[in-house]
Design an enzyme around this catalytic site. Structure first.
Site, PDB file in Angstrom:
ATOM      1  CG  HIS A  66      -2.105  -0.958   0.990  1.00  0.00           C
ATOM      2  ND1 HIS A  66      -2.171  -2.196   1.600  1.00  0.00           N
ATOM      3  CD2 HIS A  66      -3.226  -0.849   0.236  1.00  0.00           C
ATOM      4  CE1 HIS A  66      -3.299  -2.811   1.237  1.00  0.00           C
ATOM      5  NE2 HIS A  66      -3.951  -2.007   0.396  1.00  0.00           N
ATOM      6  CG  ASN A  67       4.055   1.176  -2.360  1.00  0.00           C
ATOM      7  OD1 ASN A  67       3.429   1.188  -3.430  1.00  0.00           O
ATOM      8  ND2 ASN A  67       4.898   0.197  -2.029  1.00  0.00           N
ATOM      9  CB  SER A  68       2.743   6.609  -4.071  1.00  0.00           C
ATOM     10  OG  SER A  68       4.057   6.452  -4.562  1.00  0.00           O
ATOM     11  CB  THR A  69       4.112   1.658  -6.633  1.00  0.00           C
ATOM     12  OG1 THR A  69       5.308   2.364  -6.297  1.00  0.00           O
ATOM     13  CG2 THR A  69       4.278   0.963  -7.965  1.00  0.00           C
ATOM     14  CG  HIS A  70      -2.103  -0.138  -4.317  1.00  0.00           C
ATOM     15  ND1 HIS A  70      -2.684  -1.083  -5.133  1.00  0.00           N
ATOM     16  CD2 HIS A  70      -3.106   0.322  -3.493  1.00  0.00           C
ATOM     17  CE1 HIS A  70      -3.980  -1.210  -4.821  1.00  0.00           C
ATOM     18  NE2 HIS A  70      -4.259  -0.356  -3.838  1.00  0.00           N
TER      19      HIS A  70
ATOM     20  CG  HIS B 257      -7.629   3.675  -3.633  1.00  0.00           C
ATOM     21  ND1 HIS B 257      -6.544   3.758  -4.478  1.00  0.00           N
ATOM     22  CD2 HIS B 257      -7.608   2.413  -3.113  1.00  0.00           C
ATOM     23  CE1 HIS B 257      -5.906   2.599  -4.475  1.00  0.00           C
ATOM     24  NE2 HIS B 257      -6.548   1.762  -3.644  1.00  0.00           N
ATOM     25  CG  ASP B 258      -5.417   1.909  -0.577  1.00  0.00           C
ATOM     26  OD1 ASP B 258      -6.422   1.858   0.172  1.00  0.00           O
ATOM     27  OD2 ASP B 258      -5.112   0.985  -1.370  1.00  0.00           O
TER      28      ASP B 258
ATOM     29  CG  ASP C 282      -8.318  -1.213  -4.492  1.00  0.00           C
ATOM     30  OD1 ASP C 282      -7.104  -0.936  -4.494  1.00  0.00           O
ATOM     31  OD2 ASP C 282      -8.997  -1.351  -3.457  1.00  0.00           O
TER      32      ASP C 282
ATOM     33  CD  GLN D 137      -1.895 -13.738  -4.735  1.00  0.00           C
ATOM     34  OE1 GLN D 137      -2.492 -13.079  -5.585  1.00  0.00           O
ATOM     35  NE2 GLN D 137      -1.755 -13.308  -3.490  1.00  0.00           N
TER      36      GLN D 137
HETATM   37  P1  AMP Z   1      -7.165  -1.698  -0.923  1.00  0.00           P
HETATM   38  O1  AMP Z   1      -6.682  -1.762   0.484  1.00  0.00           O
HETATM   39  O2  AMP Z   1      -8.029  -0.530  -1.205  1.00  0.00           O
HETATM   40  O3  AMP Z   1      -6.073  -1.855  -1.905  1.00  0.00           O
HETATM   41  O4  AMP Z   1      -8.202  -2.937  -1.073  1.00  0.00           O
HETATM   42  C1  AMP Z   1      -7.960  -4.119  -1.757  1.00  0.00           C
HETATM   43  C2  AMP Z   1      -7.848  -5.295  -0.815  1.00  0.00           C
HETATM   44  O5  AMP Z   1      -7.520  -6.440  -1.536  1.00  0.00           O
HETATM   45  C3  AMP Z   1      -6.761  -5.074   0.136  1.00  0.00           C
HETATM   46  O6  AMP Z   1      -7.152  -5.459   1.411  1.00  0.00           O
HETATM   47  C4  AMP Z   1      -5.643  -5.946  -0.329  1.00  0.00           C
HETATM   48  O7  AMP Z   1      -4.899  -6.397   0.737  1.00  0.00           O
HETATM   49  C5  AMP Z   1      -6.366  -7.055  -1.021  1.00  0.00           C
HETATM   50  N1  AMP Z   1      -5.578  -7.571  -2.136  1.00  0.00           N
HETATM   51  C6  AMP Z   1      -5.288  -6.946  -3.276  1.00  0.00           C
HETATM   52  N2  AMP Z   1      -4.550  -7.752  -4.083  1.00  0.00           N
HETATM   53  C7  AMP Z   1      -4.391  -8.906  -3.436  1.00  0.00           C
HETATM   54  C8  AMP Z   1      -3.731 -10.116  -3.744  1.00  0.00           C
HETATM   55  N3  AMP Z   1      -3.094 -10.312  -4.895  1.00  0.00           N
HETATM   56  N4  AMP Z   1      -3.758 -11.106  -2.825  1.00  0.00           N
HETATM   57  C9  AMP Z   1      -4.413 -10.955  -1.674  1.00  0.00           C
HETATM   58  N5  AMP Z   1      -5.049  -9.833  -1.320  1.00  0.00           N
HETATM   59  C10 AMP Z   1      -5.046  -8.804  -2.185  1.00  0.00           C
HETATM   60 ZN    ZN Z   2      -6.045  -0.073  -2.883  1.00  0.00          ZN
END
Ligand code: AMP
Ligand code: ZN
Length: 887
Positions: A610-614, A650-651, A781, A833
């Site tokens: 959860h950094n700015s790359t995301h 958003h994050d 997201d 996954q």
């Molecule tokens: P956000 O926190 O807004 O990014 O919400 C997306 C949620 O999906 C987050 O809780 C992430 O931890 C989860 N998430 C996204 N990608 C994955 C992944 N590949 N595997 C498991 N959890 C994921």
């Molecule tokens: Zn997110």
């Protein structure tokens, strides 16, 4: 062989044991029970009163244990009162083992009649012979061999009395010689008593010589005999005859007797039951049916249904429909109007079941009928029955209404209207009516109330199956968690349950006393960051990378690397320019740049995921989706701007921990947002705070209040939609409101131009636009499983690392471990996954792809899934196979 039986009960009440001196006799020792008398010996005098007929009772073997209770019962019932009823009732049982090896064990037999299981006790046989001879002995020993209980009566009177006492299944009457008694008379007198209905009576007739003519059996049958037996004193012949009778008629009679129990049940059943032949001739109705229809059974049985008056409300179509249904052997259920004898029309819920019988053909129809209590007549009918039945018997009435209250929503059950006449709590049906009345009088109806009203109304006239299905629908609608699928608790894969628990719950597992200290270092500064002045003066390597920004396969990690972990500003500038955000907001590129800079600065570069790359990745996906025909056509410019801003923020300030963690830790944020959508609320609130705090980065400063409010509302809605507890709600609403209505248009052959039509339709409904925007940001997201394999693997590694770090911290701080499978020492990343894709991704992207048409993403998703499956099959727990790790 050939010895006479050993015990003889005389008229004087003396039981003689004859021939018992014989050492090989099977009846050496006898136990005689009558009343209190249990004696052993040769001569036994009972205390039986008056005349005891000449009956010989004998059973050669000790009955099997299963038969014992019955015998005991009989002995016990031989007390004073039983004795006075049957003064000659005696039971004499020889308890020595017989020497005969061919003797069949007398045992109980289990017999199945339809779904009923019956136990048949050893057969009882009554031999009626005027005198002892080889033939009577032949049957006697045959009984012995077959394990039957046997009595012999020497006179017609004792025969009848013995039969009335014991109700033997088989009676053998000596019909060879009319000198002593008239066998047919005896047979008639036995047939005249009710218990003989199920008894098989055998006539022993004289053997005919070769020159004699065979006579007809009809006179015998007329006298009440079932069969004849040609004189034959061979024990085997007698044995064969008796055993055949047992297996044939006795067994059938035994089964038939069980029908009495079923008829008794039907007679007491509160539902009206009618049985007709295959030609609809009434064969049986129960008392409830008589009451409901106002006829007595004598007026109905034997009548064809067509002879009864029909209600005019039953249209011919319905009757035809019923007939077609049931004639095919199918059950029919529905509401039916019937006319009572009095002429009233009543509404009934009817269930007609065809019953297959002989030759595999339909032989009967069974109808179960219940009053459908919406019409006044029905209530009257019920009321009169109820009063008739229960007047003066309050206890029964109460227990009846109690039963009715406890029944599952018996909305159509006649008993549901009892509350009118009693002060019992209102039944569900009555409550439904009164609450319906209240609801109808309400002026402001919530949509859910409208829906419930519509369903209630539909239930009124629907067949019972539909009404019951609608009951279930109402039950579901009344729950608040309409969109949360229920996870199977036990069998669910731990990766799925951990992800669901970790991402979809808030403060349920909160522990007090563990304070999670949330970073207060909100970064308001943007001056220290190297930022381009305009989109035109970005370094060439970055510009070159950004040239590719419009493709799905754009590599965000390369941008992360060349921008020194500040990809959001660069990508933001490029994307916002492409979508004319500055123009829409009427703000300078400088303000926009400053804003992007502040927002990016408040992402934690220390978070692995959860950094700015995301954020940049989500912005990239959002921009990509906005470029899709259907999406572009469905949304307005304001929606596009809102979506891009929402993706960017958003994050923001994500601490790298889940909502559950924050709630469990009792963090300040969890307290502030009441454990509800903690992070998402924080991201949005902080973003607006950062934006409006300083006019240098306030991108909203030049738009009017209304536009700002609309834009703000759209942004908030989208960011909050990323909260995973609402995942299924958003996906299901999208499927129901967008996918499903579009499906028929797409399959129609004249679908040309339907795309614009469809998007125009959506544009006319702001609610649908909202669903699309929510779905879009949600998909953006979590689009990482749909990225090219290498990017997907990188994201999986990053999110896993962030989860591992959380588990480490939970353990360190003694907090509940929210997702135990994400333990760095044990976790299988491929499994996690697979679970994430199975549970959250597949359905959502199927729905989104169906709308936005995203073949490239779907292909990546399939490849990536295969990658994780392959690793998992090879029991590999890491991101790649060991051999690929150097790549
Ligand atoms: P956000 O926190 O807004 O990014 O919400 C997306 C949620 O999906 C987050 O809780 C992430 O931890 C989860 N998430 C996204 N990608 C994955 C992944 N590949 N595997 C498991 N959890 C994921
Ligand atoms: Zn997110």
């Amino acid at each position: 062989m050939g010895c006479a039986p050993s015990i003889h009960v005389s008229h004087s009440g003396v039981i003689y044991c004859r021939d018992s001196e014989e050492s090989n006799s099977p009846h050496q020792t006898t136990t005689i029970s009558q009343g209190t008398a249990t004696l052993h010996g040769l001569f036994v005098k009972t205390d039986a009163a008056d005349s005891i007929p000449s009956v010989l009772a004998y059973q050669s073997r000790q009955p099997p244990p299963s038969a014992a209770p019955r015998r005991k019962e009989r002995r016990e019932s031989g007390g004073a009162s039983a004795r006075s009823r049957t003064p000659h009732c005696c039971s004499v049982e020889a308890e020595t083992q017989t020497s005969s090896s061919s003797v069949k064990q007398a045992s109980t037999t289990e017999i199945q009649v339809g779904p009923m299981r019956l136990t048949q006790y050893p057969i009882q046989v009554l031999l009626i012979f005027a005198k002892e001879d080889n033939q009577s002995n032949g049957f006697w020993w045959a009984c012995d061999r077959a394990g039957y209980r046997c009595n012999i009566a020497w006179t017609p009177e004792s025969a009848l009395e013995c039969f009335l006492d014991k109700h033997q299944e088989i009676i053998v009457i000596d019909h060879r010689n009319s000198r002593y008694f008239d066998a047919e008379d005896i047979c008639r007198s036995i047939r005249a008593v009710e218990p003989s209905e199920h008894t098989v009576i055998l006539a022993v007739v004289p053997r005919i010589s070769a020159d004699q003519e065979e006579t007809s059996v009809l006179p015998l049958l007329d006298a009440g005999f079932d069969r004849q037996f040609m004189e034959n004193s061979s024990v085997t012949a007698c044995y064969n005859e008796l055993v055949q009778i047992e297996h044939g008629e006795v067994r059938s009679q035994f089964k038939l007797r069980a029908c009495n129990a079923v008829f008794t049940a039907l007679d007491h059943c509160q539902e009206a039951v009618e049985i007709t032949s295959e030609d609809h001739v009434i064969q049986y109705v129960n008392p409830a049916f008589e009451q409901m229809m106002g006829y007595c059974k004598g007026e109905l049985i034997g009548k064809e249904l067509t002879e009864l008056p029909k209600s005019d409300k039953n249209c011919a179509d319905l009757l035809d429909n019923i007939n077609t249904f049931i004639k095919k052997g199918k059950e029919w259920q529905g509401v039916y109007h019937a006319r009572r004898k009095s002429g009233d029309s009543i509404q009934q819920h009817v269930k007609i079941t065809p019953v297959i019988g002989q030759g595999g053909k339909i032989r009967h129809f069974v109808s179960l009928k219940r009053l459908h209590c919406t019409n006044e007549n029905n209530k009257q009918v019920y009321k009169s029955h109820h009063e008739e039945k229960y007047t003066g018997d309050n206890s029964q009435s109460e227990s009846n209404s109690y039963k009715c209250k406890n029944r599952r929503k018996d909305s159509v059950d006649v008993k549901s209207i009892t509350s009118q006449s009693s002060d019992a709590a209102p039944s569900l049906q009555t409550r439904r009516y009164s609450s319906m009345a209240r609801i109808h009088s309400m002026t402001i109806e919530a949509p859910i109330t409208k829906v419930i009203n519509i369903i209630n109304a539909a239930q009124e006239n629907s067949p019972i199956t539909v009404a019951e299905a609608l009951d279930r629908v109402l039950e579901i609608l009344r729950t608040t968690e309409l969109y949360s699928p229920q996870l199977g608790t036990k069998d669910e894969d731990p990766h799925t349950s951990d992800l669901v628990g970790g991402l979809m719950t808030d403060g349920l597992r909160r522990l007090s006393g563990n304070e999670y200290v949330f970073s207060k270092n909100v970064n308001l500064s943007h001056s220290h960051l190297p930022v381009p002045n305009t989109i035109n003066d970005v370094p060439p390597c970055i510009a070159q990378l950004l040239d590719n920004e419009e493709t799905w396969d754009f590599n965000i990690f390369e941008l992360e690397a060349v921008t020194n972990k500040r990809p959001l500003v660069y990508l933001g500038l490029k994307v916002f320019a492409r979508f004319g955000v500055s123009e829409f907001l009427n703000c300078s590129e400088v303000t926009l740049r400053a804003w992007l800079q502040v927002i990016e600065a408040n992402y934690h570069s220390s978070n692995s995921y959860h950094n700015s790359t995301h954020a940049a990745d989500v912005l990239h996906a959002t921009a990509f989706f906005l470029g899709k025909e259907r999406v572009k056509g469905s949304l307005d410019h304001l929606d596009e701007v809102a979506a891009l801003i929402a993706a960017t923020i958003h994050d923001v300030d994500h601490p790298g921990r889940t909502n559950s963690f924050l709630c469990n830790a009792g963090s300040e944020l969890a307290v502030l947002y009441n454990d509800t959508a903690v992070l998402e609320s924080h991201h949005t609130a902080l973003a607006f705070q950062l934006t409006t705090k300083d006019s240098k980065c306030n991108i909203f400063k030049n738009i009017d209040r209304n536009r700002y409010r609309t834009l703000r509302q759209a942004i908030i809605d989208m960011v909050l939609a990323t909260e995973m507890t609402k995942h299924f709600e958003h996906v299901n609403k999208f499927v129901n409101s967008i996918n499903k209505p579009m499906a028929p248009e797409e399959t129609s052959p004249h679908s040309e131009g339907s795309d614009t039509e469809c998007t125009a339709n959506i544009k006319n409904f702001p609610d649908n636009q909202t669903l699309i925007k929510r779905m879009m940001i949600k998909c953006a997201d979590v689009a990482n499983p749909c990225r090219p394999l290498e990017l997907c693997i990188e994201w999986a590694g990053r999110i896993s690392e962030e989860y591992f770090a959380q588990t480490d911290e939970e353990k360190r701080q003694g907090l509940p471990v929210v997702m135990p499978v994400f333990d760095r020492n044990t976790c299988s990343i491929p499994k996690s996954q697979i679970s994430f894709i199975d549970y959250f991704i597949t359905d959502m992207f199927d729905a989104w792809d169906a709308f936005a048409h995203l073949p490239v993403l779907m292909q990546h998703l399939a490849n990536n899934y295969k990658h994780w499956k392959t690793l998992d099959d090879l029991k590999c727990k890491s991101l790649r196979l060991p051999s690929e790790n150097n790549n």
